[in-house]
Scaffold this motif. Structure first.
Motif, short mmCIF file in Angstrom:
data_model
loop_
_atom_site.label_atom_id
_atom_site.label_comp_id
_atom_site.label_asym_id
_atom_site.label_seq_id
_atom_site.Cartn_x
_atom_site.Cartn_y
_atom_site.Cartn_z
N ASN A 1 5.05 -2.41 -7.56
CA ASN A 1 5.67 -3.17 -6.33
C ASN A 1 7.24 -3.04 -6.64
O ASN A 1 7.87 -4.01 -6.58
CB ASN A 1 5.27 -4.41 -6.29
N ALA B 1 4.77 1.54 1.28
CA ALA B 1 5.77 2.37 0.26
C ALA B 1 6.41 3.49 1.13
O ALA B 1 7.53 3.73 1.23
CB ALA B 1 5.09 2.97 -0.89
N ASN B 2 5.89 4.33 2.06
CA ASN B 2 6.37 5.32 2.81
C ASN B 2 7.06 4.79 3.89
O ASN B 2 8.36 5.05 4.07
CB ASN B 2 5.39 6.19 3.52
N ASN C 1 7.20 2.35 -5.68
CA ASN C 1 6.05 2.52 -6.50
C ASN C 1 4.92 1.48 -6.04
O ASN C 1 5.44 0.28 -6.34
CB ASN C 1 6.35 2.36 -8.02
N PRO C 2 4.14 1.71 -5.21
CA PRO C 2 3.41 0.68 -4.92
C PRO C 2 2.55 0.34 -5.84
O PRO C 2 1.80 -1.02 -5.87
CB PRO C 2 2.51 1.59 -3.76
N GLU C 3 2.16 0.71 -7.21
CA GLU C 3 1.49 0.19 -8.13
C GLU C 3 2.24 -0.79 -8.88
O GLU C 3 1.52 -1.91 -9.14
CB GLU C 3 1.15 1.28 -9.38
N THR D 1 0.97 -1.37 0.11
CA THR D 1 -0.06 -0.07 -0.05
C THR D 1 0.83 1.21 0.09
O THR D 1 2.15 1.11 0.22
CB THR D 1 -0.84 0.17 1.42
N THR D 2 0.17 2.48 -0.06
CA THR D 2 0.96 3.51 -0.13
C THR D 2 1.67 3.94 1.25
O THR D 2 2.78 4.29 1.37
CB THR D 2 -0.03 4.73 -0.12
N ARG D 3 0.99 3.46 2.28
CA ARG D 3 1.66 3.51 3.80
C ARG D 3 3.03 2.47 3.84
O ARG D 3 3.85 2.81 4.45
CB ARG D 3 0.66 3.05 4.59
#
Length: 141
Positions: A80, A57-58, A76-78, A53-55
């Motif tokens: 991976n 990724a952060n 890039n979470p999209e 997820t974006t979290r």
């Protein structure tokens, strides 16, 4: 007498040209084979084998930035993927990936190009004249 003078001038001129050509060839050869130093950066990619997820990724980016020798991180979470640059004199890319997998419990692998991709080299450099001269010289040597 004039024939001998012309022959000497042509011989000296040709000798100078050949000498300068070899000096240039050696210079280009060494410039394209630099040794890593404190300013050398290397780019690496990590393929994450699970959805993030974006979290996540952060969290990955924050963890990566805390590591010694890491310069820049993009997650890039999209797709991976994690792309990062690092200083090879300070850290090892494979070690960073192993530590990331352990610290964040991720299923991930460092992307390593196959032998054919490595052999073909950088696609941008192939268009430069200096690279073409370098390849010619390495084939001769």
């Amino acid at each position: 007498m004039k024939k001998n003078t012309v022959k000497k001038i042509v011989l000296y001129g040709l000798s100078t040209f050949v000498f300068l050509f070899f000096v240039l060839a050696i210079h280009i050869y060494f410039v394209y084979r630099p040794a890593p130093d404190a300013y050398t950066k290397v780019m690496a990619r990590i393929d994450i084998k699970q959805p993030i997820t974006t979290r996540d990724a952060n969290n990955i980016a924050a963890w990566m930035y805390k590591q010694k020798g890491i310069d820049h991180v993009m997650v890039n979470p999209e797709s991976n993927t994690v792309i990062f640059t690092f200083f090879p004199v300070k850290t090892n890319g494979t070690q960073v990936v192993d530590n990331l997998k352990k610290a964040l419990d991720l299923k991930a692998d460092r992307y390593m190009p196959d032998a054919q991709s490595l052999k073909s080299g950088c696609p941008v450099a192939k268009s430069s004249y200096t690279y073409k001269i370098y390849k010619l010289i390495t084939q001769v040597i």
